[in-house]
Structure formats: C-alpha cells, structure tokens
Design a protein around this motif. Structure first.
Motif, PDB file in Angstrom:
ATOM      1  N   GLN A 565      47.759  38.466  21.742  1.00  0.00           N
ATOM      2  CA  GLN A 565      46.644  38.731  20.827  1.00  0.00           C
ATOM      3  C   GLN A 565      45.505  37.734  21.005  1.00  0.00           C
ATOM      4  N   ALA A 566      45.814  36.458  21.251  1.00  0.00           N
ATOM      5  CA  ALA A 566      44.747  35.467  21.396  1.00  0.00           C
ATOM      6  C   ALA A 566      43.860  35.796  22.590  1.00  0.00           C
ATOM      7  N   LYS A 567      44.488  36.206  23.709  1.00  0.00           N
ATOM      8  CA  LYS A 567      43.693  36.552  24.895  1.00  0.00           C
ATOM      9  C   LYS A 567      42.895  37.826  24.651  1.00  0.00           C
ATOM     10  N   ALA A 568      43.513  38.796  23.984  1.00  0.00           N
ATOM     11  CA  ALA A 568      42.800  40.038  23.709  1.00  0.00           C
ATOM     12  C   ALA A 568      41.604  39.802  22.789  1.00  0.00           C
ATOM     13  N   ALA A 569      41.783  38.892  21.833  1.00  0.00           N
ATOM     14  CA  ALA A 569      40.668  38.580  20.939  1.00  0.00           C
ATOM     15  C   ALA A 569      39.517  37.955  21.700  1.00  0.00           C
ATOM     16  N   ARG A 570      39.843  37.048  22.654  1.00  0.00           N
ATOM     17  CA  ARG A 570      38.773  36.440  23.446  1.00  0.00           C
ATOM     18  C   ARG A 570      38.115  37.473  24.349  1.00  0.00           C
ATOM     19  N   LEU A 571      38.895  38.415  24.857  1.00  0.00           N
ATOM     20  CA  LEU A 571      38.319  39.454  25.710  1.00  0.00           C
ATOM     21  C   LEU A 571      37.350  40.323  24.910  1.00  0.00           C
ATOM     22  N   LEU A 572      37.701  40.624  23.669  1.00  0.00           N
ATOM     23  CA  LEU A 572      36.834  41.444  22.819  1.00  0.00           C
ATOM     24  C   LEU A 572      35.775  40.623  22.079  1.00  0.00           C
ATOM     25  N   ARG A 573      35.878  39.276  22.243  1.00  0.00           N
ATOM     26  CA  ARG A 573      34.930  38.356  21.603  1.00  0.00           C
ATOM     27  C   ARG A 573      34.979  38.464  20.083  1.00  0.00           C
ATOM     28  N   ILE A 574      36.153  38.461  19.547  1.00  0.00           N
ATOM     29  CA  ILE A 574      36.358  38.417  18.106  1.00  0.00           C
ATOM     30  C   ILE A 574      37.418  37.363  17.840  1.00  0.00           C
ATOM     31  N   THR A 575      37.657  37.092  16.566  1.00  0.00           N
ATOM     32  CA  THR A 575      38.663  36.100  16.225  1.00  0.00           C
ATOM     33  C   THR A 575      40.048  36.744  16.196  1.00  0.00           C
ATOM     34  N   PRO A 576      41.115  35.981  16.389  1.00  0.00           N
ATOM     35  CA  PRO A 576      42.470  36.541  16.309  1.00  0.00           C
ATOM     36  C   PRO A 576      42.754  37.195  14.951  1.00  0.00           C
ATOM     37  N   ARG A 577      42.209  36.637  13.878  1.00  0.00           N
ATOM     38  CA  ARG A 577      42.446  37.235  12.574  1.00  0.00           C
ATOM     39  C   ARG A 577      41.820  38.631  12.493  1.00  0.00           C
ATOM     40  N   GLN A 578      40.601  38.770  13.023  1.00  0.00           N
ATOM     41  CA  GLN A 578      39.969  40.082  13.017  1.00  0.00           C
ATOM     42  C   GLN A 578      40.733  41.079  13.885  1.00  0.00           C
ATOM     43  N   LEU A 579      41.255  40.592  14.980  1.00  0.00           N
ATOM     44  CA  LEU A 579      42.058  41.463  15.826  1.00  0.00           C
ATOM     45  C   LEU A 579      43.318  41.910  15.097  1.00  0.00           C
ATOM     46  N   GLY A 580      43.965  40.983  14.367  1.00  0.00           N
ATOM     47  CA  GLY A 580      45.158  41.342  13.627  1.00  0.00           C
ATOM     48  C   GLY A 580      44.885  42.400  12.564  1.00  0.00           C
ATOM     49  N   TYR A 581      43.740  42.262  11.851  1.00  0.00           N
ATOM     50  CA  TYR A 581      43.385  43.279  10.866  1.00  0.00           C
ATOM     51  C   TYR A 581      43.162  44.633  11.523  1.00  0.00           C
ATOM     52  N   ALA A 582      42.489  44.621  12.681  1.00  0.00           N
ATOM     53  CA  ALA A 582      42.210  45.884  13.362  1.00  0.00           C
ATOM     54  C   ALA A 582      43.508  46.547  13.831  1.00  0.00           C
ATOM     55  N   LEU A 583      44.475  45.748  14.321  1.00  0.00           N
ATOM     56  CA  LEU A 583      45.754  46.318  14.760  1.00  0.00           C
ATOM     57  C   LEU A 583      46.510  46.922  13.574  1.00  0.00           C
ATOM     58  N   GLN A 584      46.470  46.233  12.423  1.00  0.00           N
ATOM     59  CA  GLN A 584      47.129  46.777  11.244  1.00  0.00           C
ATOM     60  C   GLN A 584      46.445  48.048  10.765  1.00  0.00           C
ATOM     61  N   LYS A 585      45.136  48.071  10.832  1.00  0.00           N
ATOM     62  CA  LYS A 585      44.386  49.239  10.369  1.00  0.00           C
ATOM     63  C   LYS A 585      44.777  50.480  11.167  1.00  0.00           C
ATOM     64  N   HIS A 586      44.867  50.335  12.485  1.00  0.00           N
ATOM     65  CA  HIS A 586      45.189  51.490  13.344  1.00  0.00           C
ATOM     66  C   HIS A 586      46.691  51.618  13.599  1.00  0.00           C
ATOM     67  N   ARG A 587      47.489  50.774  12.938  1.00  0.00           N
ATOM     68  CA  ARG A 587      48.951  50.854  13.028  1.00  0.00           C
ATOM     69  C   ARG A 587      49.416  50.804  14.476  1.00  0.00           C
ATOM     70  N   ILE A 588      48.870  49.838  15.181  1.00  0.00           N
ATOM     71  CA  ILE A 588      49.260  49.635  16.584  1.00  0.00           C
ATOM     72  C   ILE A 588      50.364  48.576  16.615  1.00  0.00           C
ATOM     73  N   GLU A 589      51.500  48.955  17.104  1.00  0.00           N
ATOM     74  CA  GLU A 589      52.625  48.025  17.175  1.00  0.00           C
ATOM     75  C   GLU A 589      52.467  47.124  18.389  1.00  0.00           C
ATOM     76  N   VAL A 590      52.580  45.835  18.175  1.00  0.00           N
ATOM     77  CA  VAL A 590      52.418  44.863  19.259  1.00  0.00           C
ATOM     78  C   VAL A 590      53.704  44.823  20.085  1.00  0.00           C
ATOM     79  N   ARG A 591      53.570  45.082  21.381  1.00  0.00           N
ATOM     80  CA  ARG A 591      54.727  45.089  22.270  1.00  0.00           C
ATOM     81  C   ARG A 591      55.098  43.667  22.663  1.00  0.00           C
ATOM     82  N   LYS A 592      56.342  43.438  22.860  1.00  0.00           N
ATOM     83  CA  LYS A 592      56.842  42.150  23.310  1.00  0.00           C
ATOM     84  C   LYS A 592      57.347  42.304  24.732  1.00  0.00           C
ATOM     85  N   LEU A 593      56.616  41.711  25.644  1.00  0.00           N
ATOM     86  CA  LEU A 593      56.960  41.827  27.058  1.00  0.00           C
ATOM     87  C   LEU A 593      57.876  40.695  27.474  1.00  0.00           C
TER      88      LEU A 593
END
Length: 593
Positions: A565-593
């Motif tokens: 998530q931290a790298k994805a937030a930097r790629l989208l140029r937003i904060t990790p907290r904003q990314l977390g809210y967006a993932l919860q909003k769209h109910r995207i389950e974070v995969r564990k690789l």
C-alpha cells in the motif's frame, strides 16, 4: 443702635450680592455672559464704579488681558494687558495674595494701562485686587475700584470680593473642563465618522470583514446592493472564506438590522433534528418533547435566517424546506396549525449545487428557489493582497488577548503571502495563532513557521485534488513548502472541496516544485512532500497507462507495486491513509503475496 443697624444692613447687602452672583453663574456655562452679569451685580449692589476680570490670554501667551468688565469702554478694555508680576494686577496673579490700594494717586506700584482707573480731580479712589484661585492654580484676578466716601470699609469689600472671586474661579474651571471634554468628543466623533465612512478612492468596507483586493471589493459591492432588498441570497465559496461574516454584514446593512439574526448549520443535524430545530415542535410530538418549542423560523420572524451548509440537507428534507420557502408558512412537528413567518433567507454552501442537481442529489426547484442572488466568495489564494492586513489583524488580536508585543518580519510576511491556503482564512488564522504561541521572542521570522521545517499540518492538502482520492496531483509550483494554485490558473470548483465526491479523470503528471528545500522530485518524476519526502522512489512496474475508472486505477496501482500500500500510495501521489479509505470504499481486498 444706629451702628448695629448699619452693620446689619451691610451684611444683608453682602449676602444678597453673593446669592445673586451664585444664581447668575449657575444659570449658564457661557462665562462671557455670566461674568459680565456678575460684575454688573457687584457694581449695583456695592456701589463700585468700575470692575473687571483679568485672565491669561487665550493664545497661550504670558500676557494677562481683561476678560470681562463694567464701567469701561471697549477701547479702554482693549488697552488693558499686563505681564505676570507687573503692576498690582500682575503681582496679585503671580503671588496669589490679595492687594488693596487705598489711594491710587499715592501708590507707585499702581499701573493703569486702561486709563480708566486713574485719579479723578480731588476724589480719593481705592483699588482692590483679589486672586481667582482653584485647588490647583490661580486662573485670574478680580479687580474693582470704589470712591472712598464716608463709611467705606475696604476690608469688607476685600472679603466679599474674595468670595465672589472663588465663585468665578470655579465657574471658569468648570467651563474649561467642559470645553476640553467637548473638544475630545468632537475628535472622537470625527475619528468614528472616518472609520465608518467609505474608504477613499471608492473603496468599500464591511464590519468584521477584511478585504482590500479587487475580488473582495466586488463582493462588498454586491453585498451593499443586495442587502436592502428582501431577495434570498446564496453565498458560494470554499470552506473558511467567511460566508457567515458576509451573511451578518448583509443582515446589518438591511432594514431588518434591528430584528434577530438566527443561524443554523444544516450539516450538523440529522433530518429529524433539523426539522424540529427549524420548525419547532408541539408538546408530546416525540419522546422528550415536554413542552411547546419555537423553531428557528419563528425566532427569526421579522429578521434574517442564515442556513449554512444548505447543500448538505437530505433529499427528504429538501421537499419540506421548499414548501416553507414558497409559502412562507409551516407546521410545527406534531402540530396541524400553520404558522406564517416573515423571514429574509440567506443560504451558504461550499458544494457544487449544479453538479448535484445533474446527478439527482439536489432538487432543481429548491436550487432555483435559493439561488436568487448569488455572491461568490473568492478563496484566499485568489486575493493574496488581503493576506498582510489579515495577518496584522490576527496578530493584534493575539497580542491583546495574551498581552504580548509580537511583530511579523517582512520575510515571514512573504512566506505567508506565497502559501496556497486550502483552508483559506480559517487556516491562516490557525497558522498565525499556532506560530505566535510557540515563537520565542517578539519577532515572528520566516523560520518560525512549521512549513519551513517541512512540518506543515495541511501540506498534503495543498497537493491533493480531493475530488478523486486516487487521482494524481493537478500540480503546480510550490512556495516555501506550500503549493500554488493549479497550473491552469483556475481555482477548483466548490465541488472539489467535497471529500465525498469521487469522480475525476485519470491522473496527469505533476510538474516539480520550485523550491528544493520544500520537496524533491525523484528521477521517476514523482514529487514527494511532507513525511514521504525522504522515502526511496518506488519501483517502476508500469506496463501501460493507468485506467480511467477509480476502482480499476486502484487495482492497477496495487498490482504495479506488488500489493504494497505504501508504494501504491506514492505511485498515485496520495497518502497511505487516503489509499486505505479508497480501498475500503470499493471493498478491494488486499492480497498478501
């Protein structure tokens, strides 16, 4: 018995004289008139040939001049002037001690500048001079002349003239105090008239609103034009631009200024509470309604009702509000009797009502009803010339409340003027108060601001286009750790301030910041600010352009960054907290690789 009778008659005359003088002096504060009448009374009651009051010249010099007289003509009075200590009059004024000249012809100290008090034939003329003293100083002298006839007693005349001189001195002191107070009040009135008058060169001003820029002058012009009418006013602008202050100004500039000004924050109440708050309720309408209660519409009868955040009311309540605005009547909660009111309505919102109407989130008929006169309040970044007077106002208020003597250096003022201020005047006020509280010494320098140390509390907001939480920054050049307006020069619409709106086009690359100390641009073109500035650049795994949809763009970024998530937030140029809210909003389950 004859001597006792004569003495009794003399005392009776003296008492009557003092009474008449007191009555004359108490009748008016015009000492020009009262002194002249008092001298006439002395002359008539005591048989004095001539009498005069000598006081310092009004021009502030050292000369003593005749102020009032009886038994002299104007030319003689005009010639009467003495210096302090000169002649009998000048000596009595300087020493504060009375003097009696039994025969002016035999006195070498007697100085007759007027030509009226000199010897006449073989008649013996006496000259009596007593000081006019108050508790603080000698304000003048009272001089009188009488012909020495059989039975004349100069000691009695001196005692009586001393009493009269004291009364004259108190009257003169009172006149001076009243004149000084009158002058002070005139100066204060002039100052207040200048403060309330329009500024020079056609500038307008409102109470409790600071604005010298062209944009705010346009707002003031619209306020002055709309205030006298009964039209509904809709105030548009971002949060923190001062919509409530403008609403108050409209009310106090209107004919309803003496009636109530009632305000309601529509966003702070649920639909049921808002209905009870605005319309009131009857006893027993719901649990806890132990008595009848008037609503805000009734409380504002004859005055102004300010509905803040009008864009946040629910669709169900919009229909109820529309009927009230159309009919100017309503029913209390739990009641059936219509209540008519005469209310001038002022609404405010920071939302884009037009887009809300297009999306079906806001009733078009209500929109047309409240959008009669629209006044747009510009954000602070579009009126930067108002920042220095605002800073001065906030600093003066802080100094008064905290008993300090803080000042802002020109370098610090440049930092404040260059900031983006997404929170507008409210953010500026908080920044000033925070910095003034923590600064050491009496000078606020440019390094005192948190943004100079990369610790600005709202720095991320300066770069975030909040209409889409995962859209890239619509970047611009920065100032001292703060961002400037978007590159196209246009301010974001009111809908951009709505964090719950999530519809924006695909991200576009952001230009780098101008100041290296505030942020840095890595080789991959990603601009880092605040806490993410020192983080390493993300690994570029882009296989193609980012998708358009927000959910697709989220999944694409997470896949590109290995679901970190931290790298994805930097790629989208937003904060990790904003990314977390967006993932919860769209109910995207974070995969564990």
């Amino acid at each position: 018995m004859s001597s006792r009778t004569a003495l009794s008659e003399r005392y009776q005359v003296q008492l009557s004289t003092v009474y008449e003088v007191c009555r004359v002096l108490g009748a008016s504060l015009d000492i020009e008139r009262t002194f002249r009448v008092a001298l006439n009374t002395l002359s008539a009651q005591l048989g004095l040939q001539r009498a005069m009051v000598v006081m310092p010249a009004e021009d502030g010099g050292h000369l003593l001049r005749i102020h009032s007289w009886v038994g002299l003509d104007r030319d003689q009075a005009a010639r009467g002037h003495w210096r302090s200590g000169e002649g009998v009059i000048g000596r009595v004024y300087a020493s504060g001690m009375a003097a009696v000249v039994p025969d002016v012809q035999d006195s070498p100290e007697f100085l007759d500048r007027t030509g009226a008090f000199g010897a006449r034939d073989d008649r013996r003329l006496a000259f009596i001079v007593v000081p006019m003293k108050t508790e603080r100083a000698t304000v003048g002298v009272l001089a009188a002349q009488r012909e020495m006839e059989d039975g004349a007693r100069l000691t009695d005349d001196q005692r009586l003239l001393t009493m009269v001189a004291t009364l004259l001195a108190q009257s003169a002191a009172l006149h001076l105090a009243v004149a000084e107070e009158h002058s002070r009040l005139l100066q204060e009135t002039t100052r207040l008239q200048k403060a309330l008058a329009r500024e020079p060169r056609g500038r307008l001003a409102l109470d409790n609103v600071i604005g010298e820029s062209r944009a705010m002058q346009q707002v003031f012009t619209e306020v002055h034009q709309a205030a006298p009418s009964r039209a509904t006013v809709l105030l548009r602008g971002e949060s923190g631009t001062g919509k409530e202050a403008i609403a108050r100004a409209i009310h106090f500039l209107s004919p309803r200024k003496d009636a109530p000004f009632i305000k309601v924050n529509c966003a702070a109440l649920t639909e049921s509470l808002l209905e009870s708050e605005l319309f009131g309720h009857e006893r027993g309408a719901f649990t806890g309604a132990v008595g009848e209660r008037k609503g805000r519409f009734e409380l504002a009868h004859g005055g102004t009702l300010f509905l803040d955040e009008i864009g946040d009311v629910s669709p169900g309540f919009q229909a109820k509000l529309l009927r009230v605005l159309q009919e100017r009547e309503f029913e209390r909660v739990g009641g059936s009797k219509p209540v008519k009111v005469d209310v001038r309505l002022i609404c405010a919102t920071n939302r884009d009502l037009e887009k809300m109407v297009q999306r079906g989130e806001y009733r078009a008929d209500l929109y047309y009803r409240i959008n009669v006169v629209s006044i747009f309040l510009p954000p602070l970044r579009e009126r930067r010339s108002d920042i220095p007077p605002l800073v001065t106002h906030f600093i003066d208020r802080f100094n008064k409340e905290n008993r300090r003597q803080l000042k802002v250096t020109p370098e610090a003022m440049k930092v404040l003027t260059a900031c983006y201020w997404p929170g507008n005047v409210r953010e500026l006020e908080n920044c000033i108060e925070r910095t003034a509280t923590m600064v050491q010494g009496d000078l606020i320098r440019d390094l005192a601001f948190p943004c100079r140390n990369n610790r600005c509390l709202t720095q991320t907001l300066h770069f975030l286009d909040k209409a889409d939480a995962v859209a890239a920054v619509a970047g611009a050049h920065g100032f001292n750790g703060h961002a400037a307006p978007p590159a196209n020069g246009h301010a974001p619409s009111p809908a951009a301030a709505d964090a719950s709106s999530w519809s924006m086009p695909a991200p576009a690359p952001a230009p780098p910041l101008a100041e290296a100390g505030a942020a840095e641009t890595a080789a991959d073109g990603v601009t880092r600010i605040g806490p993410t500035q020192q983080l390493p650049p993300p690994v570029s795994r882009q296989a193609g352009p980012a998708p358009d949809g927000e959910r697709d763009r989220l999944i694409w970024a997470m896949e590109q960054c290995g679901w970190v998530q931290a790298k994805a937030a930097r790629l989208l140029r937003i904060t990790p907290r904003q990314l977390g809210y967006a993932l919860q909003k769209h109910r995207i389950e974070v995969r564990k690789l």
